[in-house]
Design an enzyme around this catalytic site. Structure first.
Site, PDB file in Angstrom:
ATOM      1  N   LYS A  54       0.848  -1.210   0.000  1.00 44.17           N
ATOM      2  CA  LYS A  54       0.000   0.000   0.000  1.00 44.17           C
ATOM      3  C   LYS A  54       0.875   1.249   0.000  1.00 44.17           C
ATOM      4  CE  LYS A  54      -3.860  -2.357   2.124  1.00 44.17           C
ATOM      5  NZ  LYS A  54      -4.422  -2.910   3.336  1.00 44.17           N
ATOM      6  N   GLN A  98      -5.305  -1.672   9.312  1.00 44.35           N
ATOM      7  CA  GLN A  98      -5.162  -3.022   8.758  1.00 44.35           C
ATOM      8  C   GLN A  98      -5.786  -4.055   9.702  1.00 44.35           C
ATOM      9  OE1 GLN A  98      -3.866  -3.663   5.715  1.00 44.35           O
ATOM     10  NE2 GLN A  98      -4.186  -5.851   5.919  1.00 44.35           N
ATOM     11  N   ASP A 121     -11.745   2.336   3.579  1.00 48.71           N
ATOM     12  CA  ASP A 121     -12.043   0.903   3.603  1.00 48.71           C
ATOM     13  C   ASP A 121     -13.547   0.660   3.472  1.00 48.71           C
ATOM     14  OD1 ASP A 121     -10.263  -1.169   3.724  1.00 48.71           O
ATOM     15  OD2 ASP A 121      -9.948  -1.054   5.889  1.00 48.71           O
TER      16      ASP A 121
HETATM   17  N1  GUN Z   1      -7.041  -7.151   5.735  1.00 48.70           N
HETATM   18  C1  GUN Z   1      -7.220  -7.870   4.607  1.00 48.70           C
HETATM   19  N2  GUN Z   1      -7.863  -7.134   3.668  1.00 48.70           N
HETATM   20  C2  GUN Z   1      -8.104  -5.929   4.225  1.00 48.70           C
HETATM   21  C3  GUN Z   1      -8.750  -4.742   3.759  1.00 48.70           C
HETATM   22  O1  GUN Z   1      -9.248  -4.645   2.623  1.00 48.70           O
HETATM   23  N3  GUN Z   1      -8.804  -3.722   4.647  1.00 48.70           N
HETATM   24  C4  GUN Z   1      -8.286  -3.808   5.889  1.00 48.70           C
HETATM   25  N4  GUN Z   1      -8.397  -2.744   6.683  1.00 48.70           N
HETATM   26  N5  GUN Z   1      -7.684  -4.886   6.356  1.00 48.70           N
HETATM   27  C5  GUN Z   1      -7.597  -5.943   5.520  1.00 48.70           C
END
Ligand code: GUN
Length: 294
Positions: A54, A98, A121
């Site tokens: 990211k 996350q 998100d």
């Molecule tokens: N963990 C796995 N996929 C995601 C996601 O799309 N967003 C977040 N915040 N955590 C994740």
């Protein structure tokens, strides 16, 4: 005939390039640099890989990237204080915590603390509720990516029969809403559903988001169906490493499907690209600029 392989890697690269163009435009015309803050608690190896990717891709798109790594034993109060700080920070337009979080932290409380305008998100109840109501919302990135991949095969999903297998807040539920917005007819199946093969047999579009290795078999599919595999299952190999396997038995499915996403190289690539899209969109809404062209 074998299925067309949907190239998530190429589609994601194209989307990232379009985001970078729009970022350059808002920087030039409005002196605005969209910024994304990612919060990682603890050192789960898979999460660390996602967060690194990211960070790199946010910077590559010309956006500001703010990484916050907190120790696994951080208190809920300290995590909430950081989120409050990010909510107030004018350089931050997107906030992503996350998941999964360590057990002692209450995920729902943490997500609810994020300013819904910065919730890239799409997990805050304001955004989930807006999406369910058919209103403009920040939507979760993986389902957004699934829709873009599907539209690379079928530009219109109107009237198509779709099945979503899995009902998580991150994928299954928002995907159901996005498909409804596209005027598809949607069945949502889950661990208690009866006779999954029969339900799948009617679907033009199959979304597998269960987290169980190769649960969807080739003989479940309607010939010519488009299959989007959201599963990322890590399987140990004989050499002591791991390899990624989806929720669909790929070698069986390519003999029946019309189009299918591979794992890796399918949906996974799209999630971060859509996170960049959401961050750009959030920045434009916060600064009352017209919606970007992506
Ligand atoms: N963990 C796995 N996929 C995601 C996601 O799309 N967003 C977040 N915040 N955590 C994740």
């Amino acid at each position: 005939m074998t299925a067309r392989i949907i190239d998530g890697k190429a589609i994601a690269a194209d989307l990232r390039a379009r985001v970078a163009e729009e970022v350059a435009r808002v920087k030039r015309d409005h002196s605005l640099t969209p910024g994304l803050a990612v919060v990682l608690v603890g050192n789960d190896p898979a999460s660390e890989v996602y967060v690194r990717s990211k960070h790199t891709q946010t910077q590559a798109a010309g956006m500001a990237s703010f990484e916050h790594k907190l120790p696994a034993e951080v208190s809920q109060a300290d995590l909430l204080a950081l989120i409050e700080e990010l909510n107030r920070d004018p350089a931050v337009h997107g906030i992503l915590v996350q998941l999964p979080l360590p057990k002692h932290l209450h995920t729902e409380t943490v997500i609810n603390a994020i300013d819904p305008a910065k919730d890239v998100d799409g997990l805050h109840p304001n955004n989930a509720g807006r999406l369910a109501g058919g209103f403009a919302a920040l939507s979760p990135c993986t389902p957004l990516g699934c829709i873009i991949l599907t539209k690379s095969v079928h530009p219109s999903l109107e009237g198509m029969n779709a099945i979503v297998i899995g009902r998580s807040n991150l994928v299954g539920r928002p995907l159901l809403q996005l498909l409804l917005n596209e005027n598809a007819t949607v069945t949502i199946a889950h661990s208690r559903s009866r006779d999954l093969p029969r339900l799948c047999a009617q679907a033009d579009l199959v979304y597998a988001a269960v987290g169980k290795q190769e649960i969807v078999r080739g003989n479940w599919l309607k010939p010519g169906a488009t299959v989007i595999d959201v599963g990322i299952n890590r399987i140990p190999t004989a050499e002591g490493k791991t390899r990624l396997v989806g929720d669909v038995a790929f070698q069986e499915a390519i003999e029946v499907a019309g189009a299918i996403t591979p794992v890796p190289g399918g949906v996974g690539q799209m999630t971060v690209a859509c996170l960049l899209v959401n961050t750009l969109r959030a920045a434009c809404v916060i600064h009352r600029l017209p919606a970007p062209g992506v």
